[in-house]
Design a protein around this motif. Sequence first.
Motif, PDB file in Angstrom:
ATOM      1  N   ASN A  53       0.808  -1.228   0.000  1.00 49.34           N
ATOM      2  CA  ASN A  53       0.000   0.000   0.000  1.00 49.34           C
ATOM      3  C   ASN A  53       0.836   1.271   0.000  1.00 49.34           C
ATOM      4  OD1 ASN A  53      -2.460  -1.329  -0.132  1.00 49.34           O
ATOM      5  ND2 ASN A  53      -2.553  -1.597   2.077  1.00 49.34           N
ATOM      6  N   CYS A  60      -2.638  -3.822  -1.813  1.00 46.57           N
ATOM      7  CA  CYS A  60      -3.069  -4.977  -1.027  1.00 46.57           C
ATOM      8  C   CYS A  60      -4.229  -5.682  -1.721  1.00 46.57           C
ATOM      9  CB  CYS A  60      -3.497  -4.530   0.363  1.00 46.57           C
ATOM     10  SG  CYS A  60      -4.157  -5.893   1.334  1.00 46.57           S
ATOM     11  N   CYS A  63      -8.648  -6.226   0.353  1.00 45.63           N
ATOM     12  CA  CYS A  63      -9.984  -5.664   0.178  1.00 45.63           C
ATOM     13  C   CYS A  63      -9.849  -4.367  -0.602  1.00 45.63           C
ATOM     14  CB  CYS A  63     -10.688  -5.447   1.517  1.00 45.63           C
ATOM     15  SG  CYS A  63     -10.138  -4.000   2.449  1.00 45.63           S
ATOM     16  N   TYR A  76      -0.960  -1.152   6.480  1.00 43.53           N
ATOM     17  CA  TYR A  76      -1.730  -2.372   6.220  1.00 43.53           C
ATOM     18  C   TYR A  76      -2.300  -2.874   7.532  1.00 43.53           C
ATOM     19  CZ  TYR A  76       2.769  -4.176   7.784  1.00 43.53           C
ATOM     20  OH  TYR A  76       3.908  -4.383   8.489  1.00 43.53           O
ATOM     21  N   CYS A  77      -3.190  -3.843   7.410  1.00 47.41           N
ATOM     22  CA  CYS A  77      -3.804  -4.427   8.603  1.00 47.41           C
ATOM     23  C   CYS A  77      -3.342  -5.877   8.734  1.00 47.41           C
ATOM     24  CB  CYS A  77      -5.324  -4.362   8.481  1.00 47.41           C
ATOM     25  SG  CYS A  77      -5.950  -5.431   7.178  1.00 47.41           S
ATOM     26  N   GLY A  80      -4.413  -7.772   5.631  1.00 49.33           N
ATOM     27  CA  GLY A  80      -3.646  -7.397   4.452  1.00 49.33           C
ATOM     28  C   GLY A  80      -2.291  -8.086   4.448  1.00 49.33           C
ATOM     29  N   ARG A 236      -8.864  -1.534   7.827  1.00 52.39           N
ATOM     30  CA  ARG A 236      -8.406  -0.149   7.965  1.00 52.39           C
ATOM     31  C   ARG A 236      -9.560   0.853   7.939  1.00 52.39           C
ATOM     32  NH1 ARG A 236      -4.022   1.547   4.059  1.00 52.39           N
ATOM     33  NH2 ARG A 236      -5.309   0.287   2.695  1.00 52.39           N
TER      34      ARG A 236
HETATM   35  S1  SF4 Z   1      -7.893  -2.783   4.994  1.00 49.47           S
HETATM   36 FE1  SF4 Z   1      -6.368  -4.404   5.238  1.00 49.47          FE
HETATM   37  S2  SF4 Z   1      -7.073  -6.025   3.836  1.00 49.47           S
HETATM   38 FE2  SF4 Z   1      -8.085  -4.090   3.203  1.00 49.47          FE
HETATM   39  S3  SF4 Z   1      -6.737  -3.165   1.637  1.00 49.47           S
HETATM   40 FE3  SF4 Z   1      -6.173  -2.320   3.630  1.00 49.47          FE
HETATM   41  S4  SF4 Z   1      -4.471  -3.600   4.335  1.00 49.47           S
HETATM   42 FE4  SF4 Z   1      -5.539  -4.738   2.734  1.00 49.47          FE
END
Ligand code: SF4
Length: 768
Positions: A53, A60, A63, A76-77, A80, A236
């Motif tokens: 990202n 990512c 999502c 990122y989470c 991700g 996120r």
């Molecule tokens: S919220 Fe998490 S899973 Fe979604 S695009 Fe961002 S990092 Fe990736």
Amino acid sequence: MSASGPTEDPRDDLRVTPPKTVAAGVPAVAHAIEYSLAQAGPQRTLLTLLSLNQAEGIDCPGCAWPDPKHRHKNEYCENGAKHVNDEATTRRVTRAFFAEHPIAELDQKSDMWLNHQGRLTEPMVKRPGATHYEPIGWDEAFGIVADGLNALASPDEAMFYTSGRLNNEAAFLLQLFSRAYGTNNLPDCSNMCHESSGSGLGETLGIGKGSVSLDDIHESDLVFVVGQNPGTNHPRMLSALEETKRNGGKVIAINPLPEAGLFRFKNPQKARGVVGRGTEIADQFLKIRPGGDLALFQMLNRMLLEAEDAAPGTVLDHDYIAAHTTGFDDFAAHARTVTWEHVLTATGLTRAEIEEVHAQVLASRRIIVCWAMGLTQHKHGVPTIREIVSFLLLRGNLGRLGAGVCPVRGHSNVQGDRTMGIWERVPDRFLDALAAEFDFEPPRAHGYDSVAGVRAMRDGKATVFVGVAGNFVRAMSDSDVTEAALRSCSLTVQISTKLNRSHTVCGETALILPTLGRSDRDVQASGEQFVTVEDSMSEVHQSRGRLAPASPDLLSEVAIIGRLARRTLGPGGAIPWEDFEADYALVRDRIARVVPGFEDFNARVAVPGGFRLPNPVNSGVFPTPSGKAVFVVNQPDWIEPPAGHLVLQSLRSHDQWNTIPYAMNDRYRGIHDARRIVMVNPDDLADLGLADRDLVDLVSVWTDGSERRAEGFRVVAYPAARGSAASYYPETNVLVPLDSVAEISNTPTSKGVIVRLEPAGAAGAAVG
Ligand code: SF4
């Protein structure tokens, strides 16, 4: 095997801990790192996470939530990190693997086992009558597809499915190939998730996309989060809601299950998220019955009209309604007929709860409604979206800072694929532009969506299935029918990064064409390439792979689609497939000339962070037939299960990405080492004469009198809404008949399944 689940049966390993009431924090970081290291090792994990990202890094795949303007180093989470490193895994599926495992054996394996075998490394074929996949050269593989397509009596006997993992460039070429070949059969995963959003928004606002940006979320007075589990599915989003709260805004969460991310968020990027209690997210939580949201918004709309009656000129935005909308009078007359009796039954809420929401609405100038599949996968999903639009129109909550509609999409480029023309019903103006640019006449008849595509294969009307990304057989409803439909095909082709169930459900001839992933470096004749994606808020930006590809024998999706097209369509024609493969900038030049909003595409996407596509709604322009936003009268509709039955919704576990479980856990909900479980309110269990941990079969009942059964689920007493149940997807897809779809959008009704819970084995015992 039964389509309803894997043979590895984890029921007796079930362990239950209290559901979490806070999302993310240090445990999320630890889980992300642990999974990433186990999959990709330290070096690749470092490379992926440092670029995930970032402006010139990997978008990512987890999502479609947008990136903030000011990015952290770690943007990122947990999910991700897990998703990108699941793709970056060092495990490999080789020709020796396929020689060792017959397809029938692979078909017995679980989704998780298949995924964990690693990245595909070379093209494979299952020839007619064969028991195993065997290696095949790219050239021969393309020849088989071309011959299969060209042997059909009509191009409409083929279909080209794609999931939202596909990037814009490949998506544009896929729809171009399909239409140059002669069919609009372009089903996609959007048919199964947010199609109701597109239908509802398209009818009322003239554009089937959300209107808000991250700034709007941050600046809103009140954000509704409806039918959605952001802590797992778009983590996120919680950082954005944290910002809303810090700016003084409020959040109302509406969902049948009390999900961790709806209550409290510990942002691991912030010191207070590491050592403090985190941020409270929902100021009010409504534990609504599945499918009750239409009734709730109908009552909120009636209450706004009555508040205006009591204090004329203070509640509704009459100027906005007069200038920008049609249908208000009919809508208002109907809204006043909505009764409390109906709404309280449909929602399972109390009048006091709804009055509290109404008070908050009156106190809020700028309102956003966010939603996901908890709304769209119901029979009345489209009317629900239309009612939400009316709710916002009444007070002029569109086109100004902090207000608007926000369908939150799950797959990273699902919105972009639709923008690129992956749509079985794409408007004529798109086809006109395609015809002018590429000098051919595209077919005009609408094609198959996902449900119609399965019907066509089932009925022998379609016999070649080409799937680009995704896992169609596990994503679709009615698993048994979908599997039989795929098996009846003369040719199935899966363009994939990793092994999944769609590879074990084969047509007479089956091909696996392995492709580069988002994280892989993509080098073509003109040099290193990047691709582009569009997120849930219409931001278009680059994604550039950073890792050495999983195998030297992989081709990019752009290359595979281009070579398939060349081989199928033959030499000549005005489409320079070879040039497109050599330099993706040339594809973007053509996108710029065909797709509105992409003018000067290459220059604008070269800017770090890219650009935002215009949404005319935000300028007061509504591309509807009347040129205005439309108030629609929606008849009351809700799900009323017969006595002794519950309304089941299918959902993902926290340790799962789309159809693929990464582990047998659902960490936030406190479910461990099991997936064949069903969560039910303890009071409902008592009424049904069942106890926590009983073993049951789920039996779905449909209006046509048919029943479907998914066997062997362990009951878990859970604080779900009364009258509801929840269990995992894709194991419960088998319960949803192919013909059970949302009105207008044709989306499978996976969130509104009427079931009874029978003691396991009762059916066999009764027969025996
Ligand atoms: S919220 Fe998490 S899973 Fe979604 S695009 Fe961002 S990092 Fe990736």
